[in-house]
Scaffold this motif. Sequence first.
Motif, PDB file in Angstrom:
ATOM      1  N   ALA A  66     -17.433  34.529  59.400  1.00 54.26           N
ATOM      2  CA  ALA A  66     -18.365  34.072  60.432  1.00 54.26           C
ATOM      3  C   ALA A  66     -18.849  32.645  60.220  1.00 54.26           C
TER       4      ALA A  66
ATOM      5  N   ASP B 170     -23.720  35.155  66.229  1.00 56.10           N
ATOM      6  CA  ASP B 170     -22.470  35.215  66.975  1.00 56.10           C
ATOM      7  C   ASP B 170     -21.931  33.798  67.141  1.00 56.10           C
TER       8      ASP B 170
ATOM      9  N   ASP C 185     -13.427  36.893  62.384  1.00 53.37           N
ATOM     10  CA  ASP C 185     -14.792  36.391  62.459  1.00 53.37           C
ATOM     11  C   ASP C 185     -14.866  34.871  62.439  1.00 53.37           C
TER      12      ASP C 185
ATOM     13  N   PRO D  39     -17.140  35.698  65.662  1.00 53.77           N
ATOM     14  CA  PRO D  39     -18.136  36.572  65.025  1.00 53.77           C
ATOM     15  C   PRO D  39     -19.021  37.207  66.080  1.00 53.77           C
TER      16      PRO D  39
ATOM     17  N   GLY E 201     -15.778  44.780  65.984  1.00 50.42           N
ATOM     18  CA  GLY E 201     -15.318  43.607  65.242  1.00 50.42           C
ATOM     19  C   GLY E 201     -13.987  43.777  64.543  1.00 50.42           C
TER      20      GLY E 201
ATOM     21  N   SER F  62     -10.344  41.887  65.288  1.00 53.89           N
ATOM     22  CA  SER F  62      -9.799  41.039  64.230  1.00 53.89           C
ATOM     23  C   SER F  62      -8.395  41.475  63.825  1.00 53.89           C
TER      24      SER F  62
END
Length: 413
Positions: free
Chosen positions: A172, A305, A327, A331, A339, A343
């Motif tokens: 992230a 985010d 991420d 993210p 998530g 991914s």
Amino acid sequence: MAHQKAATGETAPAEQPILIVGSGSTGLALGQGLKKAGVPCIVFEKQASEARERDWNMGLHWGAPVLKSLMPDEWWSKIQSLQVDPHVPTKEEDTLSFIHGKTGEALAAFTFGPFYRLRRSKLRALLSQDLDIRYDKRLSNITYSDDGKTVTAHFTDGTSETGSFLVGADGARSTTRSLLLGPEQGAIHRLPYAATFVHSKFTTEQALYLRKFHPLYLATAHPDNNFGFFGMQDAADPNDPSSWTFFFYISWHSSLQEQEETKDWTDAQRLQQQKELAKKFCDPWKSAYEWTPDDAPVWYLGLTDWDPGMEGHRWDNHSGRVTLVGDACHPMTYQRGQGLNHSITDAGKLRDALVEVSKGGDRKEIVTKFEEEVIQRAGDEVRSGTANTMMLHDWEKVMQSPFFTKGMKKNQE
């Protein structure tokens, strides 16, 4: 600067490996997919070793077929061993219950499947096998050859590595993203919500009581505008409930000012705050927090985010030589459990794209097409996920949240 040129004279791209920055689940899954396809790659990880301080669990559902395609065929039989409780067989369909945080009454139930609740550490351990992973490699810069064929990753220890392509899978707070877009546009977006995650074991009687609410996971919304999750983290010995580790949290609206003012709080203070919130909750949260030792390990996170579809967030892929996945690219908040699925899907689609490039396809065209799909699909999920988080922390709007209207399904479904 990220856009300066490296020296020319590198070997042809076909002889150069794919450079993957980050050894989280996404980077490792991509590495396995490339290895399976016969495409050489190297994974770089900023941590000094395989050990990580924090472990959590993640929901894998619609992304499961992609993960299966990335791994060696014989590995899929091991997926059961990666679960928070490897002794509970994965059902073709399971039900996630969502209850009223004060009364305990059922608000909704979502049936879907198969649903895997995977321990992150176990998934990473499996996906790390047989890959070339270089530890203690913290990315500091990216340079590009003048001939448009290669990319070089530079690390803070003074070393560098040249490849035909670089993938930012570094999480992230991605350094790769910041290098591509600059520190301002590439910075993570902080949200006014926070959570403190707790790991705890209990006595046999307490553990059996807490687990009777659901063997694996349970979610709740509270009229005080809080959200909660309760589930298993590790049930290594099915015959010894006192050895089980539970994983749970309460999240709440927390202004950025509050987050800043409490940034130096100790773990004990974080846990005490959670315990106060839990006093107004029904079980299992009320009892679990009451029974949790005051020195139990916790970690706190402000929610964040980053929307790849936002204006100004489109990065230059330098003639198809660099991109972002997982991420690092999108993210999102975690209350809807999307998530990992997005991914892993990124990893599968990028594997396909890079195989196409290795067969002589137009690299810039193929990579750009890959990016456009990811930005549309996962960017939509980032926006939906943040709206979902806001609504789950607003009692008047809870039932209109994507969690209730879509359950755990993909947005387009």
